[in-house]
Design a protein around this motif. Structure first.
Motif, short mmCIF file in Angstrom:
data_model
loop_
_atom_site.label_atom_id
_atom_site.label_comp_id
_atom_site.label_asym_id
_atom_site.label_seq_id
_atom_site.Cartn_x
_atom_site.Cartn_y
_atom_site.Cartn_z
N SER A 1 -3.25 13.14 -10.29
CA SER A 1 -2.85 12.59 -11.43
C SER A 1 -3.68 12.97 -12.60
O SER A 1 -4.63 12.83 -12.37
CB SER A 1 -1.91 11.77 -12.14
OG SER A 1 -2.88 10.02 -11.76
N MET A 2 -3.43 13.36 -13.54
CA MET A 2 -4.40 13.77 -14.77
C MET A 2 -4.35 12.96 -16.39
O MET A 2 -2.95 12.82 -16.71
CB MET A 2 -3.95 15.01 -15.48
CG MET A 2 -4.65 16.11 -14.06
SD MET A 2 -4.53 18.30 -14.50
CE MET A 2 -2.15 18.36 -14.42
N ASP A 3 -4.66 11.84 -16.01
CA ASP A 3 -5.00 10.93 -17.02
C ASP A 3 -5.49 11.01 -18.79
O ASP A 3 -6.59 11.08 -18.47
CB ASP A 3 -5.95 9.64 -16.31
CG ASP A 3 -5.63 8.17 -16.88
OD1 ASP A 3 -4.77 8.04 -17.93
OD2 ASP A 3 -5.52 7.44 -16.34
N ALA B 1 -7.48 7.58 -20.28
CA ALA B 1 -9.00 6.22 -19.41
C ALA B 1 -9.79 6.79 -20.47
O ALA B 1 -9.65 8.88 -20.51
CB ALA B 1 -9.05 6.73 -18.01
N ILE C 1 -7.31 12.30 -11.35
CA ILE C 1 -7.52 11.26 -10.44
C ILE C 1 -7.64 11.51 -8.83
O ILE C 1 -6.38 12.38 -9.17
CB ILE C 1 -6.45 9.51 -10.60
CG1 ILE C 1 -6.80 9.58 -12.16
CG2 ILE C 1 -6.68 8.75 -9.75
CD1 ILE C 1 -5.65 7.68 -12.53
N GLY D 1 -3.24 0.91 -25.40
CA GLY D 1 -3.05 0.71 -24.13
C GLY D 1 -3.66 -0.84 -23.23
O GLY D 1 -3.45 -1.00 -24.72
N ILE E 1 -9.91 4.75 -14.78
CA ILE E 1 -9.14 4.84 -15.02
C ILE E 1 -7.88 4.08 -15.30
O ILE E 1 -8.10 3.05 -15.61
CB ILE E 1 -8.15 5.05 -12.62
CG1 ILE E 1 -8.94 4.19 -12.18
CG2 ILE E 1 -9.02 6.84 -12.01
CD1 ILE E 1 -8.01 3.79 -10.75
N THR E 2 -6.14 4.82 -15.09
CA THR E 2 -5.75 3.30 -15.81
C THR E 2 -3.95 2.89 -15.17
O THR E 2 -4.22 4.22 -13.69
CB THR E 2 -5.12 4.32 -17.49
OG1 THR E 2 -4.39 5.10 -17.06
CG2 THR E 2 -6.65 4.71 -18.01
N PRO F 1 -1.23 4.09 -15.86
CA PRO F 1 -0.54 5.10 -15.75
C PRO F 1 -1.09 6.48 -15.05
O PRO F 1 -0.54 7.11 -14.58
CB PRO F 1 0.26 5.37 -17.16
CG PRO F 1 -1.74 5.15 -17.83
CD PRO F 1 -1.41 3.50 -17.46
N GLY F 2 -2.08 6.44 -14.77
CA GLY F 2 -2.69 7.17 -14.06
C GLY F 2 -2.53 7.81 -13.24
O GLY F 2 -2.38 8.24 -11.99
N MET F 3 -2.98 5.75 -12.12
CA MET F 3 -2.33 5.44 -10.71
C MET F 3 -1.03 5.32 -10.22
O MET F 3 -0.51 6.20 -8.89
CB MET F 3 -2.80 4.41 -10.43
CG MET F 3 -4.11 3.97 -10.45
SD MET F 3 -5.22 4.68 -9.42
CE MET F 3 -4.67 3.92 -8.37
N ALA G 1 1.17 7.47 -11.88
CA ALA G 1 1.39 8.98 -11.35
C ALA G 1 0.86 9.30 -11.07
O ALA G 1 1.86 10.24 -9.84
CB ALA G 1 0.56 9.94 -12.60
N VAL H 1 1.21 13.74 -22.95
CA VAL H 1 1.19 14.28 -21.58
C VAL H 1 0.54 13.08 -21.83
O VAL H 1 -0.92 12.07 -22.25
CB VAL H 1 0.47 15.39 -20.93
CG1 VAL H 1 0.38 13.82 -19.38
CG2 VAL H 1 1.57 15.90 -20.92
N ILE H 2 0.72 11.33 -21.28
CA ILE H 2 0.07 9.95 -21.11
C ILE H 2 -0.89 11.18 -19.80
O ILE H 2 -2.16 10.60 -19.54
CB ILE H 2 0.91 8.83 -20.74
CG1 ILE H 2 1.51 8.94 -22.09
CG2 ILE H 2 -0.34 7.85 -20.81
CD1 ILE H 2 0.97 8.56 -23.13
N ALA H 3 -0.09 10.65 -18.51
CA ALA H 3 -1.02 10.80 -17.33
C ALA H 3 -0.01 11.41 -16.53
O ALA H 3 0.85 11.13 -16.33
CB ALA H 3 -1.50 9.31 -16.92
N TRP H 4 0.01 13.05 -16.87
CA TRP H 4 0.78 13.97 -16.01
C TRP H 4 0.60 13.85 -14.51
O TRP H 4 -0.23 13.14 -13.49
CB TRP H 4 -0.33 15.24 -16.20
CG TRP H 4 0.68 16.60 -15.34
CD1 TRP H 4 1.77 17.35 -16.10
CD2 TRP H 4 0.72 16.29 -13.86
NE1 TRP H 4 2.04 17.93 -15.15
CE2 TRP H 4 1.88 18.13 -14.14
CE3 TRP H 4 0.48 16.35 -12.46
CZ2 TRP H 4 2.43 18.49 -13.07
CZ3 TRP H 4 1.56 17.13 -11.61
CH2 TRP H 4 2.17 18.17 -11.74
#
Lengths: 472, 405
Positions: A404-406, A409, A418, B131, B147-148, B150-152, B154, B208-211
């Motif tokens: 994914s593209m965060d 962060a 990630i 956030g 990492i966040t 949403p990233g995880m 996603a 986009v927050i976390a693609w």
């Protein structure tokens, strides 16, 4: 007999065009580009890359020592070589030391390694040099300096490059310097540096060597020597009687830039990539004096060809499009950042986990044979307790299972990609993808490990492994 | 020998604070509001409470001067002035609210106490940043840091698209349907945080927050509290006729091996499968889609709702897209999901969510949904899905709450 048995190099993925600098500051745009370390790289991480390249296909447990040369050590107090040795998974009963403060450090370290092997205290000694010098913005050095690393393995068997002779000079000469309290290097007047420093010292060491060993330019197929700048480099070769077209090794100034203590060694690696058995190379370095070596290439050189070296690293690149990005990478400004909690770090935890944090060891279960990363106490597959063998995973390839593209962060290079990576031969690594073009990422693409600086929490350089798309 | 927990404990009162960016309320204010709301609903007073359970993760020192102990039982004793009563603090990440209720219910069933109070609370908006910040505070200095959430989550969307042959565009369109529904539901719910109606187009064009997740695929950051009063089923009639019974409870804590084992594919929540199995067995559920009338599930992100519903066995794996296109998860569909607006639009104050989800089920079963237009018809059994952690390493609680048979 003592000689060089292997070589390796590393050039960071990013290149900044000199055009970009001219667009930022105005003035004349020079030709070419320079290599710029990614935001998560420094001299130490780059040295791990060239070292791994140099040791490709070799048994790392046979290495008896590591010298690391740099003018930009990640730690000013605390040895850097000991970290590199742990990262590249060398034994514990070896000699490690940092050679800092001089751009000539690489050859000083090389000489010390040759002496150690010659004296019989070590059989294989690794020498790595890397620099990531941050020039003052809008200075002549900014167009000149680049980042990179080279590594040479010195040994007493399987010699690819014999050392037929050497000479050294130590000389007190203030040309370029940086005090403890300086952020950027300072320099005295260019003409003084060139005439009394650069040209004078190299002329002296070469003529000393020629006399001592009764050799002349015609005896060499290549002259590989430190370049202060492109023009003086050519001038010196001519003055000494070398043919600038065929005998002089390109100083990489329009492609990589001046890589400080790594420069001469990187040039040597580039020369060795092209060298044929029987070639004789004159190798010289400058800085607070000078070092020079007479080298002779043997048949063995053909056995250490599968290196990324300079050529493949040069070909694999990505444009650093804006100066703003560069400012972020080198943290050259004060930034208005979003409020956030401080990055967590604990020297105790990193130390306890050093075998997987630094050496990238996973566990292979003796009961069910599966590999898991990080190292576990209880097997995630069969629940066997404490019944594992440690295996190094950093030299295996992997595939990007999902990503994914965060953008949320915090990072100087958003988005944080990630990555969940399935490692060849087993094991999964939950990590970050670096040196990536966000337009060219897809699930199931092949990736490889790379060692990076992750964050600076608690005033510590917190290093760890990441993955990147496979380079070139 | 263990016996079925079904129908042993009743919920006789529930309360809920306003959910939102409660700049003018500390955690103590929200605890007082939700608790007095629940006491009034049950028709009892504070002195009637025998014991308390508080669920909070104490986010970045949740609290005020009054609750500076943050993560102890004092979090509710101090603001409520509970007079030296036993209070237990429960923390299980975002599954905290349901787990607090679960432990309180067990104590009541064991006949240790007659009337107990459960409070779920989180104050998130005192940090100074949007956030939740980065995760990894502080599991490890370098592993899985930076990492966040949403990233995880996603990561799951990327692989879900790949596995079921959806292009990113098709996948994002599917996700958008979830968020449009959540916002529509919340728009009619007076206590919800995000009450704006949105369109698919808005969702797809959002930053986009976390693609591949965009702004509207993510829940907001919300303050709130929920409270419940429990007693044994046989005593419930003393308080009210329309009490709600606990039919089943399940809890599954994953060993966190999804990021270690290569056989985990990110498109299923294993902990949800296990927690649901326990709860269904307790409640005697054989065909969940048929027997369960409506669902409040853990939709911190649009993809979370899709995978949660599939993992709960309410929809065939990979087929959520069909349900979303047919409207099966809307109020008029056969299995309404997140009528409240869900975590996505009602809000997700971490420790409070499990209690807040129970509040929605409780009110709907009683036919007392605020704003009559959103009252679900003829419902007898609702499901709460309350989940913590990240894909590959979850903690999941499932609650089944229903009317007496």
């Amino acid at each position: 007999m003592v000689g060089i048995t292997s070589y390796g190099a590393y050039i960071p993925m990013y290149r900044m065009s000199l055009q970009t600098l001219a667009q930022t500051w105005g003035g004349f745009a020079g030709k070419g580009e320079k290599a710029v370390a990614n935001w998560d790289e420094d001299s130490l991480t780059m040295a791990t890359e060239s070292s791994v390249d140099c040791l490709n296909g070799m048994d790392r447990s046979q290495i008896d020592g590591l010298y690391f040369a740099t003018t930009t050590p990640a730690y000013r107090e605390k040895q850097n070589a000991s970290i590199i040795a742990k990262v590249i998974d060398l034994r514990r009963d070896i000699t490690t030391a940092d050679f800092t403060n001089s751009v000539r450090g690489g050859t000083s370290a090389l000489k010390a390694a040759i002496d150690a092997v010659g004296a019989g205290s070590a059989k294989k000694f690794l020498v790595a040099a890397a620099d990531c010098r941050v020039p003052a913005p809008d200075s002549a050095f900014e167009t000149l300096f680049g980042d990179g690393s080279a590594a040479l393995l010195v040994g007493d068997s399987d010699i690819a490059v014999e050392i037929e002779g050497s000479a050294s000079i130590s000389s007190e000469f203030l040309d370029i310097w940086k005090r403890e309290e300086d952020r950027f290097v300072q320099a005295w007047e260019a003409r003084f540096i060139i005439t009394q420093g650069y040209l004078a010292h190299l002329e002296e060491i070469i003529s000393t060597l020629f006399k001592k060993y009764d050799v002349a330019p015609k005896d060499f197929s290549k002259f590989v020597f430190y370049a202060h700048d492109k023009r003086r480099h050519g001038q010196l070769a001519k003055q000494l009687g070398f043919d600038p077209k065929n005998q002089v090794q390109d100083p990489l100034l329009g492609s990589v830039g001046h890589t400080g203590s790594a420069q001469a060694m990187m040039m040597l690696v580039a020369a060795l990539e092209e060298a044929k058995p029987g070639d004789r190379i004159l190798f010289a370095n400058y800085g607070d004096g000078a070092d020079a070596f007479i080298l002779k290439v043997t048949d063995q050189i053909e056995k250490v060809r599968d290196r990324r070296g300079i050529k493949k690293n040069l070909a694999s690149k990505m444009d650093l499009p804006t100066y703003g990005k560069y400012l972020h990478f080198r943290n050259l400004m004060e930034w208005g950042r979003q409020r956030e909690p401080e990055n967590f770090a604990a020297a105790t935890m990193s130390w306890r986990d050093r075998n997987w944090v630094l050496s990238c060891h996973g566990h292979k279960c003796r009961q069910c044979g599966t590999i898991q990363f990080p190292m576990q106490r209880v097997c995630t597959w069969c629940q066997a307790k404490d019944d594992f063998d440690e295996v190094r995973l950093s030299d295996r390839k992997g595939t990007l299972f999902t990503y994914s593209m965060d953008n949320l962060a915090t990072s100087v290079d958003k988005p944080t990609v990630i990555a969940i990576v399935n490692i060849e031969g087993g094991g999964r690594f939950s990590t970050i993808l670096t040196d990536r073009d966000t337009e060219k990422i897809s699930a199931d693409m092949p990736v490889e490990f790379t060692f990076r600086r992750v964050h600076e929490g608690q005033g510590i350089h917190n290093y760890f492994w990441k993955c990147r798309p496979i380079r070139g | 020998m263990a016996e079925s927990f079904k129908d042993k404990v009743a919920i006789v009162g529930m309360g809920c604070s306003k959910f939102g960016e409660n700049w003018d309320m500390g955690s103590d204010d929200m605890i007082v509001e939700a608790t007095y709301n629940a006491l009034e609903d049950a028709g009892i007073e504070m002195k009637d409470i025998d014991a308390g359970w508080v669920g909070t993760i104490g986010f970045h020192g949740t609290g005020s001067a009054m609750t500076s102990t943050g993560i102890t039982g004092a979090s509710i004793s101090m603001p409520l002035k509970l007079q030296y009563k036993p209070v237990t603090h429960v923390e299980n990440g975002c599954a905290t609210g349901t787990d607090a209720l679960r432990n309180a219910a067990f104590a009541v069933a064991a006949k240790v106490y007659d009337i107990v109070l459960v409070v779920g609370i989180e104050k998130l908006k005192d940090t100074g940043f949007g956030g939740l910040g980065e995760l990894g505070i502080p599991p490890h200095p370098v592993f899985e840091g930076g990492i966040t959430a949403p990233g995880m989550y996603a990561l799951a969307a990327t692989r879900y698209f790949k596995k079921y042959g959806l292009s990113p565009e098709e996948g994002k369109k599917m996700l958008a349907k979830v968020s449009v529904k959540s916002h529509y539901n919340a728009s009619r719910n007076p206590r919800a945080h995000l009450r704006n109606v949105i369109t698919e187009e808005q969702v797809l064009n959002a930053p986009v927050i976390a693609w591949p997740l965009g702004l509207f695929d993510c829940c907001g950051v919300t303050d709130g509290a929920g409270a419940a009063i429990l007693c044994r089923a046989e005593d419930a009639k003393q308080f009210r006729d329309d009490y709600v019974l606990i039919k089943g409870l399940g809890l599954s804590i994953g060993p966190g091996q999804g990021s270690v084992r290569t056989d985990y594919d990110f498109t299923i929540w294993d902990e949800t499968v296990h927690a649901a199995k326990e709860a269904y067995a307790m409640a005697g559920i054989k065909d969940p889609r048929k027997e369960i009338d409506f669902v409040e599930c853990h939709d911190c992100f649009s993809i979370s709702e899709i995978i949660a519903v599939e993992s709960l066995g309410l929809c065939e794996r990979g087929k959520a897209i069909n349900d979303l296109e047919s409207g099966a998860w809307t109020q008029e569909g056969d299995i309404p999901v997140n009528l409240s607006g869900g975590l996505k639009a009602f809000g997700h104050p971490i420790g409070a969510s499990g209690c807040r989800e129970a509040f929605e089920i409780y009110k709907q079963l009683q036919g007392k949904a605020e704003d009559k237009s959103r009252q679900v018809k003829n419902a007898r059994l609702g499901l709460v899905h309350n989940q913590a952690g990240l894909p590959g390493k979850f903690m999941c609680a499932v609650g089944l709450y229903g009317l007496p048979d």
